[in-house]
Design an enzyme around this catalytic site. Structure first.
Site, PDB file in Angstrom:
ATOM      1  N   TYR A  47       0.826  -1.221   0.000  1.00  0.00           N
ATOM      2  CA  TYR A  47       0.000   0.000   0.000  1.00  0.00           C
ATOM      3  C   TYR A  47       0.859   1.270   0.000  1.00  0.00           C
ATOM      4  O   TYR A  47       0.332   2.368  -0.177  1.00  0.00           O
ATOM      5  CB  TYR A  47      -0.949   0.039   1.211  1.00  0.00           C
ATOM      6  CG  TYR A  47      -1.892  -1.146   1.342  1.00  0.00           C
ATOM      7  CD1 TYR A  47      -2.058  -2.060   0.304  1.00  0.00           C
ATOM      8  CD2 TYR A  47      -2.628  -1.342   2.499  1.00  0.00           C
ATOM      9  CE1 TYR A  47      -2.913  -3.150   0.436  1.00  0.00           C
ATOM     10  CE2 TYR A  47      -3.485  -2.421   2.642  1.00  0.00           C
ATOM     11  CZ  TYR A  47      -3.614  -3.329   1.607  1.00  0.00           C
ATOM     12  OH  TYR A  47      -4.461  -4.400   1.749  1.00  0.00           O
ATOM     13  N   HIS A  95       0.822 -11.824   2.068  1.00  0.00           N
ATOM     14  CA  HIS A  95      -0.281 -11.122   1.395  1.00  0.00           C
ATOM     15  C   HIS A  95      -1.046 -12.025   0.409  1.00  0.00           C
ATOM     16  O   HIS A  95      -2.271 -11.982   0.355  1.00  0.00           O
ATOM     17  CB  HIS A  95       0.293  -9.899   0.664  1.00  0.00           C
ATOM     18  CG  HIS A  95      -0.672  -8.788   0.452  1.00  0.00           C
ATOM     19  ND1 HIS A  95      -0.321  -7.464   0.541  1.00  0.00           N
ATOM     20  CD2 HIS A  95      -1.997  -8.792   0.143  1.00  0.00           C
ATOM     21  CE1 HIS A  95      -1.386  -6.710   0.294  1.00  0.00           C
ATOM     22  NE2 HIS A  95      -2.410  -7.492   0.046  1.00  0.00           N
TER      23      HIS A  95
HETATM   24  P1  NDP Z   1     -14.311  -1.724   1.239  1.00  0.00           P
HETATM   25  O1  NDP Z   1     -15.233  -2.856   0.948  1.00  0.00           O
HETATM   26  O2  NDP Z   1     -13.881  -1.495   2.628  1.00  0.00           O
HETATM   27  O3  NDP Z   1     -15.003  -0.435   0.628  1.00  0.00           O
HETATM   28  C1  NDP Z   1     -14.391   0.826   0.658  1.00  0.00           C
HETATM   29  C2  NDP Z   1     -15.339   1.793  -0.053  1.00  0.00           C
HETATM   30  O4  NDP Z   1     -16.527   1.919   0.725  1.00  0.00           O
HETATM   31  C3  NDP Z   1     -14.735   3.179  -0.196  1.00  0.00           C
HETATM   32  O5  NDP Z   1     -15.136   3.676  -1.450  1.00  0.00           O
HETATM   33  C4  NDP Z   1     -15.394   3.964   0.937  1.00  0.00           C
HETATM   34  O6  NDP Z   1     -15.554   5.331   0.596  1.00  0.00           O
HETATM   35  C5  NDP Z   1     -16.750   3.304   1.006  1.00  0.00           C
HETATM   36  N1  NDP Z   1     -17.304   3.444   2.360  1.00  0.00           N
HETATM   37  C6  NDP Z   1     -16.714   3.159   3.540  1.00  0.00           C
HETATM   38  N2  NDP Z   1     -17.521   3.416   4.575  1.00  0.00           N
HETATM   39  C7  NDP Z   1     -18.674   3.900   4.043  1.00  0.00           C
HETATM   40  C8  NDP Z   1     -19.880   4.354   4.599  1.00  0.00           C
HETATM   41  N3  NDP Z   1     -20.077   4.347   5.915  1.00  0.00           N
HETATM   42  N4  NDP Z   1     -20.853   4.782   3.749  1.00  0.00           N
HETATM   43  C9  NDP Z   1     -20.669   4.776   2.406  1.00  0.00           C
HETATM   44  N5  NDP Z   1     -19.530   4.354   1.810  1.00  0.00           N
HETATM   45  C10 NDP Z   1     -18.529   3.915   2.624  1.00  0.00           C
HETATM   46  O7  NDP Z   1     -13.047  -1.915   0.253  1.00  0.00           O
HETATM   47  P2  NDP Z   1     -11.484  -2.112   0.368  1.00  0.00           P
HETATM   48  O8  NDP Z   1     -11.107  -2.776  -0.896  1.00  0.00           O
HETATM   49  O9  NDP Z   1     -10.775  -0.875   0.726  1.00  0.00           O
HETATM   50  O10 NDP Z   1     -11.260  -3.189   1.541  1.00  0.00           O
HETATM   51  C11 NDP Z   1     -11.061  -2.826   2.889  1.00  0.00           C
HETATM   52  C12 NDP Z   1      -9.632  -3.100   3.332  1.00  0.00           C
HETATM   53  O11 NDP Z   1      -9.294  -4.468   3.174  1.00  0.00           O
HETATM   54  C13 NDP Z   1      -8.570  -2.382   2.486  1.00  0.00           C
HETATM   55  O12 NDP Z   1      -8.518  -1.003   2.754  1.00  0.00           O
HETATM   56  C14 NDP Z   1      -7.344  -3.158   2.883  1.00  0.00           C
HETATM   57  O13 NDP Z   1      -6.876  -2.729   4.162  1.00  0.00           O
HETATM   58  C15 NDP Z   1      -7.887  -4.583   2.933  1.00  0.00           C
HETATM   59  N6  NDP Z   1      -7.691  -5.303   1.641  1.00  0.00           N
HETATM   60  C16 NDP Z   1      -6.886  -6.416   1.683  1.00  0.00           C
HETATM   61  C17 NDP Z   1      -6.657  -7.140   0.529  1.00  0.00           C
HETATM   62  C18 NDP Z   1      -5.781  -8.342   0.589  1.00  0.00           C
HETATM   63  O14 NDP Z   1      -5.406  -8.866  -0.466  1.00  0.00           O
HETATM   64  N7  NDP Z   1      -5.407  -8.807   1.763  1.00  0.00           N
HETATM   65  C19 NDP Z   1      -7.228  -6.749  -0.770  1.00  0.00           C
HETATM   66  C20 NDP Z   1      -8.103  -5.584  -0.686  1.00  0.00           C
HETATM   67  C21 NDP Z   1      -8.312  -4.916   0.483  1.00  0.00           C
HETATM   68  P3  NDP Z   1     -14.654   6.510   1.272  1.00  0.00           P
HETATM   69  O15 NDP Z   1     -13.218   6.095   1.093  1.00  0.00           O
HETATM   70  O16 NDP Z   1     -15.063   7.703   0.499  1.00  0.00           O
HETATM   71  O17 NDP Z   1     -15.021   6.588   2.718  1.00  0.00           O
END
Ligand code: NDP
Length: 264
Positions: A48, A99
């Site tokens: 990241y 990862h």
């Molecule tokens: P998420 O499913 O957590 O979704 C994130 C999205 O949801 C963003 O656009 C965010 O908008 C929006 N959101 C968050 N809270 C709200 C809310 N209360 N109301 C409306 N919209 C909301 O996606 P991620 O892919 O980021 O997954 C979460 C975490 O998982 C990652 O950040 C990472 O740490 C981990 N991850 C791990 C992976 C792996 O391979 N191990 C792969 C992918 C992710 P906004 O930013 O505008 O708040």
């Protein structure tokens, strides 16, 4: 907020905040806002490129921090963790994950052996994996006798991973849901919206409460203080059987958003 006991006896908060795509320059501010809102678990990764900012945002807090070993460092895990620790500005992480299994490289078993040593040295207090299928989990367990504490996997209402979850539960491995909100897409689903209306809560809170009700650890990513506060408050929402059944029905074989672990 609920805690989960890991198979090594350590305690991990069930609800955390993700930081994928939070730029290093904003990570300190976002993480500090998250900690101030009540989050006690923060998820980052070398991939990241925001560990410096995440570490800065965590300074002075005792929040649980997870980071991850990227695919090109499977033979070099100790140096890679040292680099992550230097950026985070700490002597140890609470949880260090491989990862991706990256099976075509065929090096994840040797990486896991190094993680076992890193746990013994105390640089990683708990160790686990991410995106591992049952066959990958079996390989590392057979090779070392050490069962990963956590497997962080793609998991959301449209991709519920029922089979892998039950395999992991029997093996004592905590499932931690990544992209738990389906990267935002699931929030406009009519079934989720209806449950949210019924409880006077937001769709994101319904989905987070669903993960917690299943006993999962969950790490939604939010970029704004409003979303962070909303997500932290989701821990107080209790769904009923009808809600759980309606969300169970959203599972789909084609629901995967991210890469297939066999291809990474
Ligand atoms: P998420 O499913 O957590 O979704 C994130 C999205 O949801 C963003 O656009 C965010 O908008 C929006 N959101 C968050 N809270 C709200 C809310 N209360 N109301 C409306 N919209 C909301 O996606 P991620 O892919 O980021 O997954 C979460 C975490 O998982 C990652 O950040 C990472 O740490 C981990 N991850 C791990 C992976 C792996 O391979 N191990 C792969 C992918 C992710 P906004 O930013 O505008 O708040």
């Amino acid at each position: 907020m609920t805690d989960i006991t890991l198979n090594d006896g350590r305690i991990m908060p069930a609800l955390g905040m993700g930081t994928y795509k939070v730029p290093d320059s904003q990570a300190a501010m976002v993480v500090r806002a998250g900690v101030d809102t009540g989050f006690r678990l923060v998820d980052t990764a070398a991939f990241y490129h925001n560990e410096r900012g995440v570490g800065e945002g965590l300074r002075g807090s005792d929040a649980f921090v997870t980071t991850k070993l990227w695919n090109d460092r499977h033979e070099d895990a100790e140096v890679a963790l040292d680099e992550s620790l230097a950026l985070l500005g700490r002597d140890s992480v609470d949880l260090y994950l491989i990862h991706w299994p990256s099976p075509t490289q065929g090096k994840f078993v040797s990486a896991w052996k190094t993680l076992v040593k890193l746990r013994e040295s105390g640089k990683a207090k708990s160790i686990g994996v991410s995106n591992f299928l049952a066959r990958h989990l079996e390989r590392v367990i057979d090779a070392t006798g050490v069962v990963p504490a956590v497997n962080q996997i793609e998991l959301h209402p449209r991709f519920q991973q029922v089979e892998l979850r039950s395999w992991m539960e029997e093996s004592g491995i905590v499932a931690q849901s990544w992209s738990p909100l389906g990267q935002g897409d699931i929030l406009s689903d009519s079934a989720i919206v209806a449950i949210a209306r019924k409880h006077g809560r937001s769709p994101a809170q319904v989905v987070i409460a669903w993960h917690l009700a299943l006993g999962l650890s969950v790490i939604p990513k939010a970029g704004s203080p409003d979303h962070l506060a909303e997500n932290a408050a989701a821990a107080a929402l209790v769904l009923d059987e009808e809600d759980m059944a309606a969300i169970a029905a959203l599972d789909s074989e084609d629901g995967r958003i991210g890469p297939d672990p066999m291809s990474m």
